[in-house]
Design a protein around this motif. Structure first.
Motif, mmCIF file in Angstrom:
data_model
loop_
_atom_site.group_PDB
_atom_site.id
_atom_site.type_symbol
_atom_site.label_atom_id
_atom_site.label_comp_id
_atom_site.label_asym_id
_atom_site.label_seq_id
_atom_site.Cartn_x
_atom_site.Cartn_y
_atom_site.Cartn_z
ATOM 1 N N CYS A 1 0.424 2.904 3.559
ATOM 2 C CA CYS A 1 0.575 2.168 4.805
ATOM 3 C C CYS A 1 1.730 1.181 4.660
ATOM 4 O O CYS A 1 2.082 0.777 3.559
ATOM 5 C CB CYS A 1 -0.690 1.389 5.149
ATOM 6 S SG CYS A 1 -2.195 2.357 5.042
ATOM 7 N N CYS B 1 -6.457 1.078 5.070
ATOM 8 C CA CYS B 1 -6.961 2.382 4.620
ATOM 9 C C CYS B 1 -7.957 2.255 3.480
ATOM 10 O O CYS B 1 -8.539 3.242 3.053
ATOM 11 C CB CYS B 1 -5.807 3.289 4.213
ATOM 12 S SG CYS B 1 -5.048 2.804 2.663
ATOM 13 N N CYS C 1 0.861 -1.183 0.000
ATOM 14 C CA CYS C 1 0.000 0.000 0.000
ATOM 15 C C CYS C 1 0.895 1.230 0.000
ATOM 16 O O CYS C 1 1.834 1.307 0.778
ATOM 17 C CB CYS C 1 -0.902 0.022 1.234
ATOM 18 S SG CYS C 1 -1.863 1.550 1.335
#
Ligand code: ADP
Ligand code: ZN
Ligand code: ZN
Length: 814
Positions: free
Chosen positions: A533, A551, A530
């Motif tokens: 993240c 997220c 990600c």
């Protein structure tokens, strides 16, 4: 004269507003007032005190409006909120905001409208400004949110600011009351006609108006029931339209009026639903009763399917007879349609459900019923937030599945533990608490062992049903022998086939949703991450997407490696989605369904799944931990745990305790009536202590082993944990800030302070994360330690370069 007010904001202090003499006479503690705050915001404040002390630091502004006729928050609630704020180290404003149904916290929405009386050059407007202008020509005002969607962008403030500067538009603040009680129209006779002697005359008058005469006749029939007569019923019974009745109102023969009708209404088929308790249940009930005579809290430790619910019902009965209110807390209300049904069958109309999925209006209704001590809310069943309802006379709190971690609120503040906060609430009401679980939390069992809580036990299942037979399958060995089909061992498929052939149902548990956690490039080893993240993306096959579970970020499943372009991509690990797909290949004739966060989003999707499983429309149910929470299906003979290991090796000091609880609870769904159930646990570590304890259903063994570890490594119940989480987008600033905080805490506290640590997921939504853990020994005064921490945090905030670092305090970190 002044009112002290709490605002629903992340603010620790209360605020002083001035009130007029008339307002002073009317106002009471616990009433809401609309108050101005900041430049042009209006909030719903709550009055907690009326006094005559002028604030010295600022000039008190007058309140805008009183919003209640009478207090809607009780003194006990206020005391409880202040306890939460001090114990969990959070702002009282956060507690207030978290405690009230949002419909009772009026929304201040910025409305934009055209400034009618000014002149400007339309040609000077930009395209976007023109769009706004045009929209406002058609509609007198628009909310900021509406303009955002009109322009399809978030940051519209620059546009609006410019338009304001140019006198095109103006902003005004307006307060909306969201809650609109549902009103039902009733009909009664006008007082002029209430004398019996006038009736003949009345009918005489209506002789020529046949329909009106019918309506009046029907009215007399209905009013014989001595209950208010709803317009709708009158119209139905007399076969006349509402217009006819309206004509009678206009003639001054009838009057109409409104009574507020409760929205959530269950039929009242009360009574005769009492089952006979088994001897074991009777003993447990007696034990609980005698414990509660001396102690405030009792733990009921009863194995799965021992019939704890029935015992709760009996206990509730006893408090209902004494006209007390009862609160029944559950880890997750969506999982409890079954239980709600059971309670309603038993207690009929006395049960109210407080549900986060219910509408705002429905929640306000329950709030009001509890406040008025209405019969309809004598028993409230709900998840943790039901704790905040305005009880007047609470007698008993039941906390079912007390070990569930969902009782601890993680985000946002207040980060309270509902079980612990409930025990405090109970003592404020001088009420009793019953905690129930087949796998109590270590903390609770410790309290029961030390005598702080009482203990009652049931060691057998109801109806002499045997505990399930648990068999371990060593999948290392199975892989070696090529006895695996996908993630299924031949043992597991064998038992599934048998269960299906007997018309029995199967539950398969996998602790992970999605198809598989990781996509890996076989050429270069790249794993898609990600971008916001610090986690790899999870493959969701059905949507052909890679998704971040932290997220929500998602991209289409790539065809080539983004790093090297290779097309040799493979998936690693597995989730519920993959299990379901493999099943459809191994057992193409079986009907399967999946229960996880991805399949239970809608309002009733969970209930539908449970119902169709109960009705045997589904043969095999694949799911995540949702399956573990107290469901009762009578036809499930087999439970399969696909992989026990990923739970065990989770980096958390509670991992073994939780794995034990999870496996025992999931196993407990098997063989709940008559036939002995079977459980298959697939694992690479069949000799692991925790797994062995599960097979023996050896709670005591698990408890003793884990307690020993907790002692050595300084964890609860021997030490209380306060975790500080620091977040910032700037890595270096966060690093130096967390070091500073750690050092200063260490200097000021003579107890273990650990960190600052980079957690295993050290970045979420582009914010870097560091944590500091403070461990407070049992014998150490909690209050003084918290005071010190608070002081250090205050100095942290005064350092300019650290001020923008977010610090989250989590007391009794779970
Ligand atoms: P637990 O919550 O302890 O896991 P439950 O309360 O769900 O267990 O009870 C297990 C099953 O036994 C349920 O189907 C329930 O209806 C049944 N049961 C429990 N007590 C009685 C009783 N006294 N009479 C008849 N059935 C009972
Ligand atoms: Zn690659
Ligand atoms: Zn993410």
């Amino acid at each position: 004269m002044f009112a002290e007010v709490i605002l629903p904001l992340n603010l620790s202090r209360t605020f002083t507003y001035s009130v007029t003499a008339a307002e002073w006479d009317f106002l009471q503690k616990g009433m809401r007032v609309a108050v101005p705050f900041g430049k042009n915001k209006i909030y719903t404040g709550l009055v907690i005190e009326l006094h005559e002390n002028e604030p010295s630091l600022y000039e008190a502004r007058p309140i805008s409006q009183i919003l209640d006729e009478k207090p809607i928050v009780t003194e006990i609630q206020l005391a409880h909120w202040f306890w939460i704020s001090s114990y969990y180290m959070c702002a009282i404003g956060d507690v207030y905001r978290g405690a009230m149904p949002s419909a009772l916290l009026l929304e201040s929405e910025t409305l934009i409208s055209l400034k009618g009386d000014s002149y400007f050059e339309k040609d000077n407007l930009s395209d976007q400004e023109f769009l706004v202008y045009q929209a406002l020509m058609h509609q007198s005002s628009l909310k900021v949110a509406e303009i955002m969607s009109l322009l399809n962008k978030k940051n519209i403030f620059p546009v609006l600011r410019k338009m304001m500067e140019n006198n095109v538009i103006s902003i005004r603040e307006e307060v909306h009351e969201i809650y609109t009680p549902k009103l039902v129209k009733y009909i009664r006779l006008h007082p002029d006609y209430s004398e019996a002697s006038d009736l003949q005359g009345l009918l005489e008058v209506l002789k020529s108006a046949k329909k009106q005469k019918d309506a009046v006749m029907s009215y007399f029939q209905l009013s014989a029931e001595k209950k208010p007569v709803p317009l709708k019923r009158l119209s139905e019974m007399s076969g006349t339209s509402a217009a006819v009745i309206k004509g009678l109102v206009e003639k001054g023969i009838f009057e109409d009026y409104f009574i507020r009708e409760d929205r959530v209404d269950f039929g009242d088929d009360e009574g005769n639903n009492t089952l006979n308790l088994s001897p074991a249940q009777q003993t447990a009930l007696k034990d609980i009763q005698s414990v509660l005579e001396a102690k405030e809290v009792c733990l009921l430790h009863g194995v799965t399917a021992s019939g704890k619910t029935e015992i709760y019902l009996r206990l509730i009965e006893q408090y209902i007879k004494d006209k007390k209110q009862v609160l029944y807390l559950l880890p997750e209300i969506a999982l409890t349609t079954q239980l709600v049904g059971r309670l309603q069958k038993h207690f009929g109309n006395k049960v109210s459900v407080f549900h986060s999925k219910y509408s705002n209006n429905e929640r306000v209704e329950t709030w009001n019923r509890v406040l008025e001590s209405s019969d309809k809310a004598q028993i409230v069943i709900g998840a943790r937030s039901a704790l905040f309802l305005p009880f007047n006379d609470l007698g008993l709190i039941i906390i079912d599945e007390e070990h569930e971690q969902t009782f601890k609120q993680q985000d946002p503040a207040p980060r309270y533990h509902a079980r612990d906060a409930a025990i405090v609430l109970a003592s404020q009401h001088q009420a009793k608490v019953l905690l129930g679980s087949a796998t109590p939390s270590l903390e609770t069992y410790y309290n029961a062992q030390s005598g702080k809580y009482g203990l009652a036990e049931i060691t057998e299942r109801f109806g002499n049903v045997m505990m399930p037979d648990i068999e371990l399958v060593d999948i290392k060995d199975k892989y070696f022998r090529k006895a695996m089909t996908g993630h299924f061992s031949d043992t597991l498929t064998g038992y599934i086939a048998e269960a299906l052939s007997l018309g029995e149902q199967v539950i398969l548990f996998q602790n992970r949703r999605g198809y598989s956690p990781v996509v890996e490039c076989l050429t270069c080893g790249h794993v898609p991450q990600c971008p916001q993240c610090d986690v790899s993306l999870t493959y969701h096959k059905f949507k052909n997407q890679l998704r971040c579970h932290y997220c929500g970020h998602h991209i289409a499943m790539p065809v080539n490696c983004h790093q090297c372009g290779s097309i040799d991509l493979t998936t690693k690990g597995f989730g519920t989605e993959q299990i379901e797909q493999e099943l459809s290949e191994i057992f193409p004739q079986a009907k399967t369904a999946r229960m996880d966060q991805d399949t239970t989003r809608g309002k009733y999707s969970f209930e539908k799944l449970i119902d169709s499983f109960k009705n045997r429309e589904i043969d095999i149910l694949v799911g995540t931990q949702m399956l573990a929470k107290g469901l009762d299906f009578d036809n499930v003979s087999l439970v399969g745990i696909m992989n026990a290991d990923n739970m065990l090796y989770y980096p958390d000091f509670r991992a073994f305790e939780r794995s034990f609880q999870m496996m025992v609870q999931v196993s407990g769904r098997s063989g709940r009536s008559q036939k002995r159930g079977k459980v298959i646990i697939q694992t690479f570590n069949p000799m692991h202590n925790t797994i062995q304890q599960v097979t023996r259903n050896d709670y005591e063994g698990m408890y003793k082993e884990q307690l020993y570890e907790r002692h050595i490594y300084k964890y609860p119940p021997y030490f209380r944990l306060i975790r500080l989480t620091l977040k910032h987008r700037d890595y270096e600033r966060l690093k130096s800030g967390s070091s500073w905080l750690y050092e200063v805490l260490k200097q000021n506290l003579d107890i273990p302070v650990l960190g600052p640590e980079e957690p295993s997921i050290s970045r979420i939504r582009n914010e870097y994360i560091r944590t500091i853990m403070v461990k407070i020994p049992q014998e150490k005064a909690l209050g003084t330690t918290k005071k010190t921490i608070r002081k250090v945090l205050n100095s942290f905030e005064t350092i300019a370069q650290y001020r923008s670092i977010k610090v989250i305090v989590n007391v009794d970190f779970y």
